[in-house]
Design an enzyme around this catalytic site. Structure first.
Site, PDB file in Angstrom:
ATOM      1  N   HIS A 156       0.872  -1.181   0.000  1.00  0.00           N
ATOM      2  CA  HIS A 156       0.000   0.000   0.000  1.00  0.00           C
ATOM      3  C   HIS A 156       0.910   1.233   0.000  1.00  0.00           C
ATOM      4  CE1 HIS A 156      -2.795   2.967   1.803  1.00  0.00           C
ATOM      5  NE2 HIS A 156      -3.786   2.154   1.490  1.00  0.00           N
ATOM      6  N   ASP A 233       3.171  -4.301   8.020  1.00  0.00           N
ATOM      7  CA  ASP A 233       1.954  -3.509   7.853  1.00  0.00           C
ATOM      8  C   ASP A 233       0.798  -4.498   8.013  1.00  0.00           C
ATOM      9  OD1 ASP A 233      -0.350  -2.376   6.882  1.00  0.00           O
ATOM     10  OD2 ASP A 233       0.567  -1.529   5.080  1.00  0.00           O
ATOM     11  N   GLN A 236      -4.416  -5.075   6.958  1.00  0.00           N
ATOM     12  CA  GLN A 236      -5.408  -6.014   6.420  1.00  0.00           C
ATOM     13  C   GLN A 236      -5.330  -7.388   7.087  1.00  0.00           C
ATOM     14  OE1 GLN A 236      -7.805  -5.093   4.569  1.00  0.00           O
ATOM     15  NE2 GLN A 236      -7.045  -3.081   3.948  1.00  0.00           N
ATOM     16  N   LYS A 259     -10.594  -0.457  10.490  1.00  0.00           N
ATOM     17  CA  LYS A 259     -10.749  -1.640   9.646  1.00  0.00           C
ATOM     18  C   LYS A 259     -11.143  -2.858  10.483  1.00  0.00           C
ATOM     19  CE  LYS A 259      -7.225  -0.037   6.378  1.00  0.00           C
ATOM     20  NZ  LYS A 259      -8.024   0.446   5.260  1.00  0.00           N
ATOM     21  N   CYS A 397      -4.693   2.317  -3.726  1.00  0.00           N
ATOM     22  CA  CYS A 397      -3.460   2.866  -3.120  1.00  0.00           C
ATOM     23  C   CYS A 397      -2.301   1.898  -3.307  1.00  0.00           C
ATOM     24  CB  CYS A 397      -3.654   3.194  -1.643  1.00  0.00           C
ATOM     25  SG  CYS A 397      -4.844   4.488  -1.364  1.00  0.00           S
TER      26      CYS A 397
HETATM   27  C1  LIG Z   1      -2.328  -2.681   3.627  1.00  0.00           C
HETATM   28  C2  LIG Z   1      -2.672  -1.283   4.089  1.00  0.00           C
HETATM   29  N1  LIG Z   1      -1.735  -0.535   4.666  1.00  0.00           N
HETATM   30  C3  LIG Z   1      -1.988   0.704   5.116  1.00  0.00           C
HETATM   31  C4  LIG Z   1      -3.233   1.258   4.991  1.00  0.00           C
HETATM   32  C5  LIG Z   1      -3.480   2.630   5.511  1.00  0.00           C
HETATM   33  O1  LIG Z   1      -4.376   2.574   6.576  1.00  0.00           O
HETATM   34  P1  LIG Z   1      -4.900   3.924   7.246  1.00  0.00           P
HETATM   35  O2  LIG Z   1      -5.456   4.753   6.131  1.00  0.00           O
HETATM   36  O3  LIG Z   1      -5.947   3.459   8.207  1.00  0.00           O
HETATM   37  O4  LIG Z   1      -3.747   4.572   7.910  1.00  0.00           O
HETATM   38  C6  LIG Z   1      -4.259   0.518   4.375  1.00  0.00           C
HETATM   39  C7  LIG Z   1      -5.596   1.092   4.168  1.00  0.00           C
HETATM   40  O5  LIG Z   1      -6.339   0.675   3.320  1.00  0.00           O
HETATM   41  C8  LIG Z   1      -3.963  -0.795   3.930  1.00  0.00           C
HETATM   42  O6  LIG Z   1      -4.894  -1.550   3.357  1.00  0.00           O
END
Ligand SMILES: Cc1ncc(COP(=O)(O)O)c(C=O)c1O
Length: 439
Positions: A156, A233, A236, A259, A397
Site C-alpha cells: 500500500h 503492515d 489487512q 478496519k 493505493c
Molecule cells: C495494507 C494497508 N496498509 C496501510 C493502509 C493505511 O491505513 P490507514 O489509512 O488506516 O492509515 C491501508 C488502508 O487501506 C492498507 O490496506
C-alpha cells in the site's frame, strides 16, 4: 437475493487446504473454530439494515473501512456521556476515569496481539501514522547514505511513501521484492536482495488489493538471521487473523482501528521495547516529555514518548471495545467464516464468463479483486451501487502493483465476518446485471 433474507445464512468452517486458504501459522487452526451465528451478529450492526436506492445494503468494502457494532457505539456514548476528560494530567475523578479507560484499552490491545509488555503498544492515528513513526523515529536515526530498505511490489502507498521520503533525505535506496502472476511474493528473490547495506524490511502481512497472505514468518526469520529488523503492515491482517507478535517475532506491527470495527483516527503501532527506547521521538509536545527547559528537553518513557499531545482518548477506548467484540467472536471463527465467503465468491466468479479474478495466491484473506471484460471498474462500482452492493474500484493505493499487473484499476469485494454467502450471491447477480447493461 436481498441482504435481509441473507441474514440467516451461516457459513460453516471449511476444510483448510482446498482453494484459497486463510493462512499464517499465527492463526489458530480453522478446524477448531466454532461457526459464527451471523444472523445474531448482524443484529449488532445498525448500519447493515440500511437500504441504498431502495435496495438492501450489501457492504463489501470492508478492507477500506469496516462497520461498528452496537457494543462499540454504546461504549463511545458512555465515554462521552459519563467519563470524558483529558488524561494523565489531573487528579480529579473524570480525569482518573478517562485515564483508566485509555490505559485499559492499551492493555486490551496488548493482549490482542500478544505483546510482551503493554508499553510496547503505542496508540497512533492509524497504520499510516505507525509506519511514518518508524520511518522517522527509527529510520532517521539508523538509516544512512548508501543503505538499503526492502519493500515489496504489493505494498500500500502507506508502506512505500514514508520509506521513499526517508531514502531521499538520507541517500538510501529502496529495493523491491517482486511477485509472480498469482500475486505471491517471490521469496527467493527477497532473500537475494539482502546485503551488508540492508537496514530494514517493511512488508504487508496481507495485500489490500489482492488478499495475498505473505509468508512473513519466513521473511522475518531470514532478516533476523542477518540482523535486520522487520516492520509488518498489518492493516489487512489484524481484522482477519489471530495476530501474535511474539510468534511472528516481528519488530514493528502497525494496524488501524477503523478496519476492525473500531473508530477512525485510532490505530496501534507495536514495537519491541528496546527498539522503541532507542528511537527518536516522532512528534514533540505535551505528555511525551520528562523535563523541558529552553536548553534541553528530556523525553518520557515509552509508550508516552510517542504519544505527544492529547491523544484520541475516546477512539482508543472504542478500539478496546472493538477488540473485545472480535475476541468474543474468536479470531479463528472469524477467519473460518471469511474463508468460506472467499471460497464461495472465488468459485462463483470463476464460473462467470468475461470475469477474471485478479490475485490468485494460494493463501488469501477476505479480499477478491476482479476485472470484467470491456467494462471499466469505475462503471462496475457505479452500477453495483445501484443494486445496493458496495465494492471499491480503483488502484487501491497500490499503483506500483497495478503497474506490475498491467491494469490501471480493479474492482474489489472485501469481506467481514458479518457478510453472508447470500451477499456473495448478490454480488454475482450484480455483476451479471452490469454485464447485461454493456452487452
Ligand atoms: C495494507 C494497508 N496498509 C496501510 C493502509 C493505511 O491505513 P490507514 O489509512 O488506516 O492509515 C491501508 C488502508 O487501506 C492498507 O490496506
Amino acid at each position: 437475493m436481498s441482504a435481509r433474507s441473507s441474514t440467516t445464512a451461516t457459513a460453516a468452517p471449511t476444510t483448510p487446504g482446498a482453494g484459497p486458504d486463510v493462512a499464517g501459522t499465527s492463526a489458530a487452526p480453522l478446524r477448531a473454530a466454532a461457526p459464527l451465528d451471523v444472523a445474531r451478529i448482524r443484529a449488532d450492526f445498525p448500519i447493515l439494515g440500511l437500504e441504498v436506492g431502495g435496495k438492501p445494503l450489501v457492504y463489501l468494502d470492508n478492507a477500506a473501512s469496516s462497520q461498528m457494532p452496537r457494543p462499540v457505539i454504546d461504549r463511545l456514548v458512555r465515554y462521552q456521556s459519563e467519563e470524558h476528560s483529558n488524561i494523565h494530567r489531573a487528579v480529579h475523578h473524570l480525569s482518573e476515569t478517562a485515564t483508566t479507560g485509555y490505559e485499559a484499552a492499551r492493555r486490551t490491545l496488548s493482549r490482542f496481539i500478544n505483546a510482551r509488555e503493554e508499553r510496547e503498544v503505542i496508540f497512533t492515528s492509524g497504520t499510516t501514522e505507525g509506519i511514518n513513526l518508524v520511518a522517522h523515529g527509527w529510520g532517521r536515526k539508523f538509516v544512512g547514505a548508501g543503505d538499503e530498505i526492502i519493500l515489496t511490489v504489493l505494498e500500500h502507498h502507506s508502506n512505500i511513501v514514508p520509506w521513499q521520503m526517508l531514502a531521499a533525505e538520507k541517500g538510501a535506496t529502496i529495493r523491491v521484492v517482486p511477485i509472480n502472476d498469482a500475486g505471491e511474493l517471490l521469496v527467493g528473490e527477497y532473500e537475494a536482495l539482502f546485503n551488508a547495506r540492508t537496514r530494514i524490511v517493511a512488508v504487508g502481512h496481507v495485500s489490500n488489493a489482492l488478499g495475498s497472505v505473505n509468508p512473513v514468518e519466513r521473511m522475518i526469520a531470514f532478516a533476523h538471521a542477518r540482523g535486520v529488523p522487520v516492520l509488518i503492515d498489518g492493516a489487512q491482517a489484524a481484522p482477519h487473523l489471530a495476530v501474535d507478535v511474539q510468534a511472528l517475532d516481528c519488530d514493528f506491527y502497525a494496524f488501524s482501528g477503523h478496519k476492525m470495527c473500531g473508530p477512525t483516527g485510532i490505530g496501534v503501532l507495536y514495537g519491541r521495547a528496546h527498539l522503541l527506547e532507542a528511537m527518536h521521538p516522532f512528534k514533540g509536545g505535551g505528555d511525551m516529555i520528562h523535563t523541558v527547559t529552553f536548553e534541553k528537553t528530556t523525553y518520557n518513557t515509552i509508550p508516552h514518548k510517542f504519544e505527544a499531545g492529547t491523544p484520541p482518548i475516546a477512539a482508543a477506548i472504542g478500539l478496546g471495545a472493538a477488540v473485545d467484540y472480535l475476541s468474543g467472536l474468536g479470531m479463528a471463527s472469524i477467519a473460518a467464516h471469511e474463508h468460506a465467503l472467499l471460497r464461495h465468491a472465488t468459485d462463483r466468479l470463476r464460473d462467470l464468463p468475461g470475469v477474471r479474478i485478479v490475485g490468485t495466491a494460494h493463501d488469501k484473506a477476505a479480499v477478491l479483486s476482479f476485472a470484467i471484460d470491456g467494462i471499466h471498474p469505475h462503471d462496475v462500482g457505479t452500477l453495483l451501487n445501484q443494486e445496493g452492493v458496495a465494492v471499491r474500484t480503483g488502484h487501491h493505493c497500490a499503483q506500483p502493483l497495478m503497474k506490475r499487473l498491467g491494469v490501471s484499476a480493479t474492482s474489489r469485494a472485501s469481506f467481514a465476518f458479518y457478510n453472508t454467502l447470500a451477499e456473495v450471491d448478490a454480488l454475482v447477480a450484480g455483476i451479471r446485471s452490469v454485464q447485461k447493461v454493456f452487452a
